[in-house]
Design an enzyme around this catalytic site. Structure first.
Site, PDB file in Angstrom:
ATOM      1  N   ARG A 247      35.562  36.973 132.704  1.00 38.19           N
ATOM      2  CA  ARG A 247      34.424  38.246 133.613  1.00 38.19           C
ATOM      3  C   ARG A 247      35.301  39.495 134.089  1.00 38.19           C
ATOM      4  O   ARG A 247      34.880  40.047 134.700  1.00 38.19           O
ATOM      5  CB  ARG A 247      33.907  37.423 134.755  1.00 38.19           C
ATOM      6  CG  ARG A 247      32.220  36.776 134.651  1.00 38.19           C
ATOM      7  CD  ARG A 247      32.010  35.625 136.009  1.00 38.19           C
ATOM      8  NE  ARG A 247      30.484  36.186 135.895  1.00 38.19           N
ATOM      9  CZ  ARG A 247      29.652  35.148 135.488  1.00 38.19           C
ATOM     10  NH1 ARG A 247      30.208  34.113 134.665  1.00 38.19           N
ATOM     11  NH2 ARG A 247      28.385  34.879 134.885  1.00 38.19           N
TER      12      ARG A 247
ATOM     13  N   ASP B 169      36.576  24.021 136.621  1.00 35.47           N
ATOM     14  CA  ASP B 169      36.684  25.621 137.325  1.00 35.47           C
ATOM     15  C   ASP B 169      35.955  25.958 137.267  1.00 35.47           C
ATOM     16  O   ASP B 169      35.484  27.620 137.954  1.00 35.47           O
ATOM     17  CB  ASP B 169      37.789  26.229 137.295  1.00 35.47           C
ATOM     18  CG  ASP B 169      37.979  26.578 136.186  1.00 35.47           C
ATOM     19  OD1 ASP B 169      37.207  26.555 135.567  1.00 35.47           O
ATOM     20  OD2 ASP B 169      39.575  27.669 136.117  1.00 35.47           O
TER      21      ASP B 169
ATOM     22  N   GLU C 212      40.449  17.718 135.448  1.00 31.52           N
ATOM     23  CA  GLU C 212      41.963  19.222 135.467  1.00 31.52           C
ATOM     24  C   GLU C 212      41.865  19.723 136.338  1.00 31.52           C
ATOM     25  O   GLU C 212      41.149  20.593 137.146  1.00 31.52           O
ATOM     26  CB  GLU C 212      41.089  19.858 134.448  1.00 31.52           C
ATOM     27  CG  GLU C 212      41.764  20.850 134.153  1.00 31.52           C
ATOM     28  CD  GLU C 212      40.843  22.016 132.933  1.00 31.52           C
ATOM     29  OE1 GLU C 212      40.209  23.081 133.369  1.00 31.52           O
ATOM     30  OE2 GLU C 212      41.223  22.058 131.231  1.00 31.52           O
TER      31      GLU C 212
ATOM     32  N   GLU D 112      36.397  31.789 138.998  1.00 31.10           N
ATOM     33  CA  GLU D 112      37.220  29.993 138.850  1.00 31.10           C
ATOM     34  C   GLU D 112      38.068  29.648 139.119  1.00 31.10           C
ATOM     35  O   GLU D 112      38.304  28.719 139.583  1.00 31.10           O
ATOM     36  CB  GLU D 112      37.783  29.905 136.849  1.00 31.10           C
ATOM     37  CG  GLU D 112      36.527  30.361 136.174  1.00 31.10           C
ATOM     38  CD  GLU D 112      36.015  31.813 135.467  1.00 31.10           C
ATOM     39  OE1 GLU D 112      36.321  32.728 136.266  1.00 31.10           O
ATOM     40  OE2 GLU D 112      35.525  31.588 134.911  1.00 31.10           O
TER      41      GLU D 112
HETATM   42  C1  UD1 Z   1      30.679  30.276 131.773  1.00 28.04           C
HETATM   43  C2  UD1 Z   1      31.787  30.061 133.236  1.00 28.04           C
HETATM   44  C3  UD1 Z   1      33.699  29.841 132.774  1.00 28.04           C
HETATM   45  C4  UD1 Z   1      33.756  29.343 131.573  1.00 28.04           C
HETATM   46  C5  UD1 Z   1      32.333  30.491 130.323  1.00 28.04           C
HETATM   47  C6  UD1 Z   1      33.155  29.551 129.078  1.00 28.04           C
HETATM   48  C7  UD1 Z   1      31.011  30.536 134.983  1.00 28.04           C
HETATM   49  C8  UD1 Z   1      30.703  30.989 136.137  1.00 28.04           C
HETATM   50  N1  UD1 Z   1      31.279  30.762 133.956  1.00 28.04           N
HETATM   51  O1  UD1 Z   1      30.816  31.558 132.018  1.00 28.04           O
HETATM   52  O2  UD1 Z   1      34.182  29.925 133.463  1.00 28.04           O
HETATM   53  O3  UD1 Z   1      35.072  30.091 130.803  1.00 28.04           O
HETATM   54  O4  UD1 Z   1      31.141  29.553 130.943  1.00 28.04           O
HETATM   55  O5  UD1 Z   1      32.466  29.691 128.103  1.00 28.04           O
HETATM   56  O6  UD1 Z   1      30.579  29.198 135.268  1.00 28.04           O
HETATM   57  N2  UD1 Z   1      24.002  32.240 127.821  1.00 28.04           N
HETATM   58  C9  UD1 Z   1      23.144  32.089 126.052  1.00 28.04           C
HETATM   59  N3  UD1 Z   1      24.217  30.655 125.805  1.00 28.04           N
HETATM   60  C10 UD1 Z   1      24.792  29.861 126.294  1.00 28.04           C
HETATM   61  C11 UD1 Z   1      25.796  30.364 127.090  1.00 28.04           C
HETATM   62  C12 UD1 Z   1      25.935  31.320 127.568  1.00 28.04           C
HETATM   63  O7  UD1 Z   1      23.169  32.898 126.370  1.00 28.04           O
HETATM   64  O8  UD1 Z   1      24.645  28.428 125.321  1.00 28.04           O
HETATM   65  C13 UD1 Z   1      23.998  33.582 127.941  1.00 28.04           C
HETATM   66  C14 UD1 Z   1      23.193  34.186 128.893  1.00 28.04           C
HETATM   67  O9  UD1 Z   1      22.734  35.265 128.844  1.00 28.04           O
HETATM   68  C15 UD1 Z   1      24.236  33.449 129.908  1.00 28.04           C
HETATM   69  C16 UD1 Z   1      25.247  34.069 129.699  1.00 28.04           C
HETATM   70  O10 UD1 Z   1      25.149  33.720 128.466  1.00 28.04           O
HETATM   71  O11 UD1 Z   1      23.157  34.006 131.360  1.00 28.04           O
HETATM   72  C17 UD1 Z   1      26.333  33.653 130.788  1.00 28.04           C
HETATM   73  O12 UD1 Z   1      26.488  32.228 131.510  1.00 28.04           O
HETATM   74  P1  UD1 Z   1      26.992  32.027 132.536  1.00 28.04           P
HETATM   75  O13 UD1 Z   1      27.747  30.581 132.070  1.00 28.04           O
HETATM   76  O14 UD1 Z   1      26.313  32.325 133.519  1.00 28.04           O
HETATM   77  O15 UD1 Z   1      28.557  32.499 132.149  1.00 28.04           O
HETATM   78  P2  UD1 Z   1      29.834  32.566 131.039  1.00 28.04           P
HETATM   79  O16 UD1 Z   1      30.374  33.866 131.230  1.00 28.04           O
HETATM   80  O17 UD1 Z   1      29.325  31.612 129.882  1.00 28.04           O
END
Ligand code: UD1
Ligand code: UDP
Length: 403
Positions: A220, A100, A122, A136
């Site tokens: 979130r 999701d 899933e 999600e």
């Molecule tokens: C995302 C998914 C969420 C999932 C989660 C698992 C969406 C909207 N959200 O949330 O469904 O449960 O991943 O962890 O798809 N960042 C880093 N390095 C990384 C990963 C993230 O620096 O390896 C930071 C970056 O600033 C990035 C931010 O985290 O912009 C947010 O990442 P994002 O994938 O947008 O959202 P998550 O909160 O990680």
């Protein structure tokens, strides 16, 4: 002459999708009817790379899309464009998406725009709350509209899909592939003594006479006050229990990093000695830490699905869950984000051993380790292959023969 094999593109972008699709990738790679390649959006970067390394996956396409503090519209738009280009280049018969996340939705949409069939791993988890989890709940509902095959992890997920008018012939109950991934890692940890010794050494800062509570969190809908409440609650727990330490691999999302570092990092020096904040760890290491923990406090979907296999109680810091099976089985408790409630639930697990033991047993309601075999065989069948006798996962205790 065209290769007669079914051409499959497996797409993922974040840590949990990678963990859950790693054994699917392996199952496709081992199956003679398929030609398979991997496309990562890299919606996550370092947290994704940790999983690729652990499972030795080398993507054919890496879109490298993550940006610091990315927004939903921005990452969504860039994934759609990027995956459309890849689909046009690779020309798969099927695109596989998982769960999701924004990657799952946007990659599914890209496949639809290119009129390529989509299989959703899933499928069918629901809270029926539009904004929780956000985004999600809506992501996965939209993927269900696009998908041509739905791999539901449970009978409940299948029922959700049928309620939304998905065709029964397109819905298969596979169990959750995370159990396949977890069992692989558990076997590896059990058989690789040097690895285990290296992990013991790396975490020698943990005091074996103390009880360790493992923490994760990133949702979130909890950003802001709920997250601050959770952090304050963790400090309270450490303060009230001198023989407890907490270990928190902090998610890299800046909305998580900021409150965690400010509140836990601001604890008094006496307490900070028992509060360990670390970078996200690779999957082998995280499973090792789960096995060492007394219990787990988390809002993670994947961790809720893994903990029952390891006999670890889970306190779920969310208002609802699309994974109610462990709550019903008594191994997880849905405790919300109220500071006093989190402290009370944790203290009960710390002080009442019968209660903790009652949350520690049982089988895993989310899967039996054969989800990937079912997925690959059903996809082969859908593409005209021989019918294969593989029972659907119904949360039963009986063993299924591996194929
Ligand atoms: C995302 C998914 C969420 C999932 C989660 C698992 C969406 C909207 N959200 O949330 O469904 O449960 O991943 O962890 O798809 N960042 C880093 N390095 C990384 C990963 C993230 O620096 O390896 C930071 C970056 O600033 C990035 C931010 O985290 O912009 C947010 O990442 P994002 O994938 O947008 O959202 P998550 O909160 O990680
Ligand atoms: N995990 C990991 N390293 C960590 C924390 C978690 O490998 O430092 C694993 C965990 O075992 C589970 C998955 O990551 O399989 C869960 O990911 P996350 O909580 O980010 O996402 P969710 O499952 O909530 O979508």
């Amino acid at each position: 002459m065209r290769d007669p094999r079914i051409k499959v593109l497996v797409t993922f972008g974040t840590r949990p999708e990678a963990i859950k699709l790693a054994p699917v990738v392996k199952a496709f790679a081992d199956h003679p009817r398929f030609e398979m390649d991997v496309c990562v959006t890299a919606q996550h970067r370092s947290m994704l790379d940790q999983v690729l390394d652990t499972f030795h996956i080398k993507p054919r396409y890496d879109l490298d899309l993550m940006r610091p503090a990315q927004t939903l519209p921005d990452i969504t738009a860039r994934i759609i464009t990027g995956v459309c280009d890849v689909v046009r280049d690779y020309r798969p018969d099927w695109v596989i998406v998982q769960g999701d996340t924004t990657t799952a939705l946007a990659a599914g949409l890209a496949a639809f725009y290119e009129q390529v069939s989509v299989a959703h791993v899933e499928a069918g988890l629901r809270t029926d709350e539009k904004y929780s989890p956000f985004p999600e709940e809506i992501n996965r509902r939209l993927v269900s509209c696009i998908a041509d095959l739905h791999f539901a992890p449970s009978l409940r997920a299948k029922a959700n899909l049928l309620r939304e008018n998905c065709l029964e012939s397109q819905v298969h109950v596979s169990g959750n592939t995370i159990v396949d991934a977890l069992l692989w890692v558990v076997a590896r940890l059990g058989s690789d003594a040097p690895l285990k010794r290296a992990l013991d050494e790396r975490f020698s800062f943990l005091d074996p006479t103390r009880r360790m509570i493992l923490i994760t969190g990133h949702r979130r809908e909890s950003f802001g006050r709920p997250f601050e409440n959770m952090c304050h609650a963790l400090v309270d727990i450490v303060e009230r229990s001198p023989d407890v330490e907490i270990l928190y691999p902090v998610h890299l999302n800046p909305n998580v990093q900021a409150p965690v570092k400010a509140i836990l990092g601001g604890a008094s020096p006496a307490l900070s000695r028992r509060i360990h904040m670390i970078e996200p760890v690779d999957y082998l290491t995280f499973v090792y830490l789960m096995t060492r923990s007394h219990f787990i406090i988390t809002d993670s979907g994947g961790v809720q699905e893994e903990a029952p296999s390891l006999g670890k109680p889970v306190l779920v810091t969310r208002e609802n869950t699309e994974r109610p099976e462990a709550v019903e089985a008594g191994t997880a408790r849905l405790i919300g984000t109220d500071r006093a409630r989190i402290v009370a639930e944790a203290m009960r697990l710390l002080n009442d051993d019968a209660h903790r033991r009652s949350m520690s047993g049982g089988r895993n309601p989310y899967g039996d380790g054969y989800a990937c075999a079912r997925i690959v065989e059903r996809l082969s069948e859908a593409a005209g292959g021989p019918r294969c006798v593989l029972e659907e996962f119904a949360g039963l205790t009986r063993e299924l023969a591996p194929i």
